[in-house]
Design a protein around this motif. Structure first.
Motif, PDB file in Angstrom:
ATOM      1  N   ALA A 186      44.801  28.354  38.435  1.00 11.16           N
ATOM      2  CA  ALA A 186      43.411  28.929  38.609  1.00 11.16           C
ATOM      3  C   ALA A 186      42.709  27.980  39.791  1.00 11.16           C
ATOM      4  CB  ALA A 186      43.070  27.261  37.075  1.00 11.16           C
ATOM      5  N   ARG A 187      43.585  27.010  39.936  1.00 15.44           N
ATOM      6  CA  ARG A 187      42.578  26.835  41.637  1.00 15.44           C
ATOM      7  C   ARG A 187      42.824  27.661  42.423  1.00 15.44           C
ATOM      8  NH1 ARG A 187      46.050  22.115  40.495  1.00 15.44           N
ATOM      9  NH2 ARG A 187      47.034  22.718  41.908  1.00 15.44           N
ATOM     10  N   LEU A 188      44.062  28.758  42.679  1.00 17.68           N
ATOM     11  CA  LEU A 188      44.127  29.932  43.276  1.00 17.68           C
ATOM     12  C   LEU A 188      43.305  30.803  43.325  1.00 17.68           C
ATOM     13  CD1 LEU A 188      48.299  30.107  43.507  1.00 17.68           C
ATOM     14  CD2 LEU A 188      46.905  29.442  44.926  1.00 17.68           C
ATOM     15  N   ILE A 189      42.962  30.776  41.665  1.00 17.17           N
ATOM     16  CA  ILE A 189      42.151  31.393  41.150  1.00 17.17           C
ATOM     17  C   ILE A 189      40.189  31.752  41.687  1.00 17.17           C
ATOM     18  CG2 ILE A 189      40.783  32.803  39.304  1.00 17.17           C
ATOM     19  CD1 ILE A 189      43.432  32.973  38.109  1.00 17.17           C
ATOM     20  N   GLU A 190      40.267  30.625  42.035  1.00 15.67           N
ATOM     21  CA  GLU A 190      38.899  29.678  42.433  1.00 15.67           C
ATOM     22  C   GLU A 190      38.830  30.214  44.086  1.00 15.67           C
ATOM     23  OE1 GLU A 190      39.092  25.656  41.144  1.00 15.67           O
ATOM     24  OE2 GLU A 190      38.188  26.382  38.861  1.00 15.67           O
ATOM     25  N   ASP A 191      39.867  29.845  44.246  1.00 15.64           N
ATOM     26  CA  ASP A 191      40.093  29.980  45.944  1.00 15.64           C
ATOM     27  C   ASP A 191      39.918  31.477  45.758  1.00 15.64           C
ATOM     28  OD1 ASP A 191      40.419  27.262  46.171  1.00 15.64           O
ATOM     29  OD2 ASP A 191      42.537  27.722  46.574  1.00 15.64           O
ATOM     30  N   ALA A 192      40.247  32.354  45.740  1.00 12.30           N
ATOM     31  CA  ALA A 192      40.225  33.957  46.079  1.00 12.30           C
ATOM     32  C   ALA A 192      38.858  34.130  45.675  1.00 12.30           C
ATOM     33  CB  ALA A 192      41.509  35.161  44.746  1.00 12.30           C
ATOM     34  N   GLN A 193      38.279  33.140  44.211  1.00 17.59           N
ATOM     35  CA  GLN A 193      36.943  33.649  43.753  1.00 17.59           C
ATOM     36  C   GLN A 193      35.758  33.551  45.103  1.00 17.59           C
ATOM     37  OE1 GLN A 193      36.179  31.394  40.411  1.00 17.59           O
ATOM     38  NE2 GLN A 193      36.161  33.581  38.982  1.00 17.59           N
ATOM     39  N   HIS A 194      35.930  31.938  45.974  1.00 15.24           N
ATOM     40  CA  HIS A 194      35.200  31.687  46.761  1.00 15.24           C
ATOM     41  C   HIS A 194      35.513  32.660  48.176  1.00 15.24           C
ATOM     42  CE1 HIS A 194      34.097  28.428  45.033  1.00 15.24           C
ATOM     43  NE2 HIS A 194      35.469  27.428  44.869  1.00 15.24           N
ATOM     44  N   ARG A 195      36.780  33.467  48.156  1.00 14.73           N
ATOM     45  CA  ARG A 195      36.726  34.472  49.554  1.00 14.73           C
ATOM     46  C   ARG A 195      35.877  36.075  48.568  1.00 14.73           C
ATOM     47  NH1 ARG A 195      41.535  31.833  48.939  1.00 14.73           N
ATOM     48  NH2 ARG A 195      42.372  33.801  48.452  1.00 14.73           N
ATOM     49  N   GLY A 251      42.878  33.918  34.647  1.00  9.35           N
ATOM     50  CA  GLY A 251      44.069  33.436  34.907  1.00  9.35           C
ATOM     51  C   GLY A 251      44.974  33.918  34.334  1.00  9.35           C
ATOM     52  N   LEU A 252      44.681  33.559  32.680  1.00  8.49           N
ATOM     53  CA  LEU A 252      45.534  34.030  31.588  1.00  8.49           C
ATOM     54  C   LEU A 252      46.670  35.436  31.327  1.00  8.49           C
ATOM     55  CD1 LEU A 252      46.342  32.645  28.992  1.00  8.49           C
ATOM     56  CD2 LEU A 252      44.690  33.738  27.525  1.00  8.49           C
ATOM     57  N   PRO A 253      46.131  36.326  31.908  1.00  8.25           N
ATOM     58  CA  PRO A 253      46.970  37.815  32.201  1.00  8.25           C
ATOM     59  C   PRO A 253      47.446  38.222  33.219  1.00  8.25           C
ATOM     60  CG  PRO A 253      44.356  38.368  32.335  1.00  8.25           C
ATOM     61  CD  PRO A 253      44.253  36.745  31.757  1.00  8.25           C
ATOM     62  N   VAL A 254      46.954  37.105  34.171  1.00  2.00           N
ATOM     63  CA  VAL A 254      47.961  37.229  35.529  1.00  2.00           C
ATOM     64  C   VAL A 254      48.818  36.800  34.939  1.00  2.00           C
ATOM     65  CG1 VAL A 254      47.896  36.668  37.569  1.00  2.00           C
ATOM     66  CG2 VAL A 254      45.509  37.565  36.914  1.00  2.00           C
ATOM     67  N   ALA A 310      50.380  35.789  32.365  1.00  5.71           N
ATOM     68  CA  ALA A 310      51.232  36.169  31.114  1.00  5.71           C
ATOM     69  C   ALA A 310      52.011  37.525  32.036  1.00  5.71           C
ATOM     70  CB  ALA A 310      49.618  36.862  30.006  1.00  5.71           C
ATOM     71  N   ALA A 311      51.448  38.249  31.741  1.00  6.60           N
ATOM     72  CA  ALA A 311      51.766  39.400  33.452  1.00  6.60           C
ATOM     73  C   ALA A 311      53.014  38.682  33.844  1.00  6.60           C
ATOM     74  CB  ALA A 311      50.985  40.522  33.776  1.00  6.60           C
ATOM     75  N   ILE A 312      52.588  37.565  35.227  1.00 12.96           N
ATOM     76  CA  ILE A 312      53.854  37.718  35.541  1.00 12.96           C
ATOM     77  C   ILE A 312      55.586  36.375  34.177  1.00 12.96           C
ATOM     78  CG2 ILE A 312      54.265  35.156  37.262  1.00 12.96           C
ATOM     79  CD1 ILE A 312      51.631  36.605  38.390  1.00 12.96           C
ATOM     80  N   HIS A 313      54.665  35.500  33.675  1.00 18.20           N
ATOM     81  CA  HIS A 313      55.347  34.649  32.833  1.00 18.20           C
ATOM     82  C   HIS A 313      56.633  36.465  32.442  1.00 18.20           C
ATOM     83  CE1 HIS A 313      57.532  32.702  30.196  1.00 18.20           C
ATOM     84  NE2 HIS A 313      57.373  33.133  29.146  1.00 18.20           N
ATOM     85  N   GLY A 314      55.596  37.574  31.652  1.00 18.93           N
ATOM     86  CA  GLY A 314      56.149  38.670  31.193  1.00 18.93           C
ATOM     87  C   GLY A 314      57.461  39.203  31.951  1.00 18.93           C
ATOM     88  N   TYR A 315      57.290  39.464  33.483  1.00 20.35           N
ATOM     89  CA  TYR A 315      58.248  40.243  33.762  1.00 20.35           C
ATOM     90  C   TYR A 315      59.782  39.018  34.746  1.00 20.35           C
ATOM     91  CZ  TYR A 315      60.848  42.313  37.888  1.00 20.35           C
ATOM     92  OH  TYR A 315      61.459  43.042  38.795  1.00 20.35           O
ATOM     93  N   VAL A 316      59.303  37.619  34.413  1.00 24.35           N
ATOM     94  CA  VAL A 316      59.925  36.878  34.630  1.00 24.35           C
ATOM     95  C   VAL A 316      60.837  36.359  34.051  1.00 24.35           C
ATOM     96  CG1 VAL A 316      60.730  34.165  34.370  1.00 24.35           C
ATOM     97  CG2 VAL A 316      58.599  35.744  36.962  1.00 24.35           C
ATOM     98  N   ALA A 317      61.049  36.347  32.222  1.00 24.30           N
ATOM     99  CA  ALA A 317      61.139  36.657  31.436  1.00 24.30           C
ATOM    100  C   ALA A 317      61.944  37.595  31.165  1.00 24.30           C
ATOM    101  CB  ALA A 317      60.336  36.205  30.091  1.00 24.30           C
ATOM    102  N   LEU A 325      51.837  24.733  36.175  1.00 20.64           N
ATOM    103  CA  LEU A 325      51.259  25.582  36.338  1.00 20.64           C
ATOM    104  C   LEU A 325      50.374  26.659  36.121  1.00 20.64           C
ATOM    105  CD1 LEU A 325      52.840  28.558  37.928  1.00 20.64           C
ATOM    106  CD2 LEU A 325      53.340  28.365  35.829  1.00 20.64           C
ATOM    107  N   PRO A 326      49.594  26.683  35.318  1.00 23.89           N
ATOM    108  CA  PRO A 326      48.545  26.948  34.520  1.00 23.89           C
ATOM    109  C   PRO A 326      47.293  27.008  35.493  1.00 23.89           C
ATOM    110  CG  PRO A 326      49.094  25.863  32.792  1.00 23.89           C
ATOM    111  CD  PRO A 326      50.411  25.682  33.982  1.00 23.89           C
TER     112      PRO A 326
END
Length: 109
Positions: A47-56, A68-71, A73-80, A42-43
């Protein structure tokens, strides 16, 4: 990121015990190599999604893992919170949208 977040939430809701296992093995030095590798998928995807978005030009420059860490963390926290019953069922969808939007704003260039 939206699709990843929705999939993660559906997975966690379907099998909360497996989610807990995935997160506990990340820091367990006695975990098998296979289990430890699976917990990193998952991490790595994030990271690949973030890298792709950086290229765009959609995400600021910098190490994908650090962005990606805070992203995640926020999503995991919400899911939890959702899986534990901390978010009412009728508020889950709106809250997930808000959490994703909030996390992505922090990644903007």
């Amino acid at each position: 990121m939206t699709a990843l977040s929705r999939t993660y939430l559906a997975f966690a809701a379907a099998d909360p015990a497996l989610l807990e296992l995935m997160h506990s093995v990340k820091y367990d030095p006695t975990a098998s190599l296979e289990l430890a590798a699976a917990s990193q998928q998952l991490p790595a995807l994030a990271a690949r999604l973030i890298e792709d978005a950086q290229h765009r030009g959609e995400v600021r420059e910098g190490p994908a893992g650090e962005i990606g860490l805070p992203v995640m963390a926020a999503i995991h926290g919400y899911v939890a919170l959702t899986v534990s019953g901390g978010i009412p069922a009728d508020a889950v969808e709106r809250g997930l949208k808000d959490t994703i939007a909030f996390a992505l704003r922090g990644c903007a260039p």
